[in-house]
Design a protein around this motif. Sequence first.
Motif, mmCIF file in Angstrom:
data_model
loop_
_atom_site.group_PDB
_atom_site.id
_atom_site.type_symbol
_atom_site.label_atom_id
_atom_site.label_comp_id
_atom_site.label_asym_id
_atom_site.label_seq_id
_atom_site.Cartn_x
_atom_site.Cartn_y
_atom_site.Cartn_z
ATOM 1 N N HIS A 109 0.854 -1.190 0.000
ATOM 2 C CA HIS A 109 0.000 0.000 0.000
ATOM 3 C C HIS A 109 0.891 1.241 0.000
ATOM 4 C CE1 HIS A 109 -3.470 2.480 0.547
ATOM 5 N NE2 HIS A 109 -2.862 3.089 1.535
ATOM 6 N N VAL A 110 1.150 1.741 -1.185
ATOM 7 C CA VAL A 110 2.016 2.903 -1.373
ATOM 8 C C VAL A 110 1.391 3.825 -2.414
ATOM 9 C CG1 VAL A 110 4.133 1.657 -0.772
ATOM 10 C CG2 VAL A 110 3.399 1.748 -3.159
ATOM 11 N N GLN A 111 1.940 5.024 -2.520
ATOM 12 C CA GLN A 111 1.564 5.971 -3.563
ATOM 13 C C GLN A 111 2.829 6.284 -4.350
ATOM 14 O OE1 GLN A 111 -1.826 7.479 -3.860
ATOM 15 N NE2 GLN A 111 -2.047 5.586 -2.724
ATOM 16 N N ILE A 112 2.719 6.353 -5.670
ATOM 17 C CA ILE A 112 3.875 6.589 -6.528
ATOM 18 C C ILE A 112 3.632 7.835 -7.368
ATOM 19 C CG2 ILE A 112 5.344 5.645 -8.340
ATOM 20 C CD1 ILE A 112 4.274 2.838 -7.512
ATOM 21 N N TYR A 113 4.640 8.717 -7.388
ATOM 22 C CA TYR A 113 4.595 9.934 -8.187
ATOM 23 C C TYR A 113 5.971 10.157 -8.796
ATOM 24 C CZ TYR A 113 0.599 10.638 -5.113
ATOM 25 O OH TYR A 113 -0.565 10.467 -4.406
ATOM 26 N N GLY A 114 6.005 10.698 -10.006
ATOM 27 C CA GLY A 114 7.285 11.000 -10.624
ATOM 28 C C GLY A 114 7.180 12.122 -11.628
ATOM 29 N N GLY A 170 8.237 18.543 -23.315
ATOM 30 C CA GLY A 170 9.530 18.544 -22.640
ATOM 31 C C GLY A 170 9.533 17.904 -21.265
ATOM 32 N N TRP A 171 8.447 17.274 -20.867
ATOM 33 C CA TRP A 171 8.372 16.634 -19.560
ATOM 34 C C TRP A 171 7.459 15.412 -19.602
ATOM 35 C CZ3 TRP A 171 3.325 16.404 -18.248
ATOM 36 C CH2 TRP A 171 2.480 17.410 -18.709
ATOM 37 N N VAL A 172 7.597 14.570 -18.581
ATOM 38 C CA VAL A 172 6.715 13.428 -18.397
ATOM 39 C C VAL A 172 6.414 13.303 -16.905
ATOM 40 C CG1 VAL A 172 8.647 11.782 -18.312
ATOM 41 C CG2 VAL A 172 6.342 10.946 -18.857
ATOM 42 N N LYS A 173 5.158 13.011 -16.583
ATOM 43 C CA LYS A 173 4.725 12.768 -15.206
ATOM 44 C C LYS A 173 4.332 11.296 -15.097
ATOM 45 C CE LYS A 173 2.813 17.402 -14.586
ATOM 46 N NZ LYS A 173 1.632 18.176 -14.159
ATOM 47 N N TYR A 174 4.376 10.782 -13.885
ATOM 48 C CA TYR A 174 4.056 9.382 -13.645
ATOM 49 C C TYR A 174 3.340 9.253 -12.306
ATOM 50 C CZ TYR A 174 4.995 4.357 -12.828
ATOM 51 O OH TYR A 174 4.881 3.020 -12.586
ATOM 52 N N ALA A 175 2.333 8.398 -12.243
ATOM 53 C CA ALA A 175 1.646 8.117 -10.981
ATOM 54 C C ALA A 175 1.069 6.709 -11.035
ATOM 55 C CB ALA A 175 0.538 9.137 -10.716
ATOM 56 N N ASP A 176 0.705 6.213 -9.867
ATOM 57 C CA ASP A 176 0.151 4.865 -9.800
ATOM 58 C C ASP A 176 -1.276 4.793 -10.321
ATOM 59 O OD1 ASP A 176 -0.808 6.300 -7.653
ATOM 60 O OD2 ASP A 176 -0.166 4.882 -6.134
ATOM 61 N N THR A 177 -1.908 5.941 -10.575
ATOM 62 C CA THR A 177 -3.210 6.005 -11.233
ATOM 63 C C THR A 177 -3.272 7.286 -12.052
ATOM 64 O OG1 THR A 177 -4.299 7.227 -9.451
ATOM 65 C CG2 THR A 177 -4.385 4.798 -9.322
ATOM 66 N N LYS A 178 -4.210 7.343 -12.975
ATOM 67 C CA LYS A 178 -4.385 8.572 -13.752
ATOM 68 C C LYS A 178 -4.800 9.722 -12.842
ATOM 69 C CE LYS A 178 -7.067 10.564 -17.553
ATOM 70 N NZ LYS A 178 -8.220 10.331 -18.439
ATOM 71 N N GLN A 179 -5.706 9.470 -11.908
ATOM 72 C CA GLN A 179 -6.123 10.512 -10.971
ATOM 73 C C GLN A 179 -4.936 11.011 -10.161
ATOM 74 O OE1 GLN A 179 -9.425 8.900 -8.747
ATOM 75 N NE2 GLN A 179 -10.901 9.470 -10.331
#
Length: 187
Positions: A109-114, A170-179
């Motif tokens: 149970h974690v949250q991922i952001y990048g 020029g950038w990319v975002k990342y998360a464990d869900t679209k929301q």
Amino acid sequence: MTRRRTFFGSSLLLTAGVLVLTACAGSTEAGPPPSPQPVATSPTPTPSVTATTEPLGDPTCETIIPAATVEDFGSVGWTVRAEPFRIGEQELEGGVQCVWGDFTTATDHVQIYGWAPISAEAADDAQDELVALGWRVEESPEGLIVTESADTTVATDGDGYGLTYLFGDGWVKYADTKQGLLLVTWG
């Protein structure tokens, strides 16, 4: 080049805070922690964009998401592990991928952001690699979304999206869900 900064309404932050607090609420009974329940928002919040000229510095786990979210994670005992930002085999220099959770116990149970800077050529290569792995692509007003196949996702948001990349100029975002992408405010 004008940098954009995204701001969110307090309702989104409140919803995220409630999700974190609900998902992290402890129990005195032994057993696995409860699975996070996605919080559906209707309609899906749309971030507002304003131009800024203030320098952003280097992205960190504490700066790519709102300070209030960082504080909320800390208030429930969560810490962060910073990792290089990767898309498949490609490591993007200047980026950061953050895994937030309670690492004092074994849990998924974690949250991922990048967030990472990315050239147009590297973005094309990354998108091609993801699509070859079965990820799906869709256009959005914010950029190109590439999300894992619904057949292989483990956890999803209220709209059925799991791990998701958002490619912009020029950038990319990342998360464990679209929301979850809505919380990545860097850039």
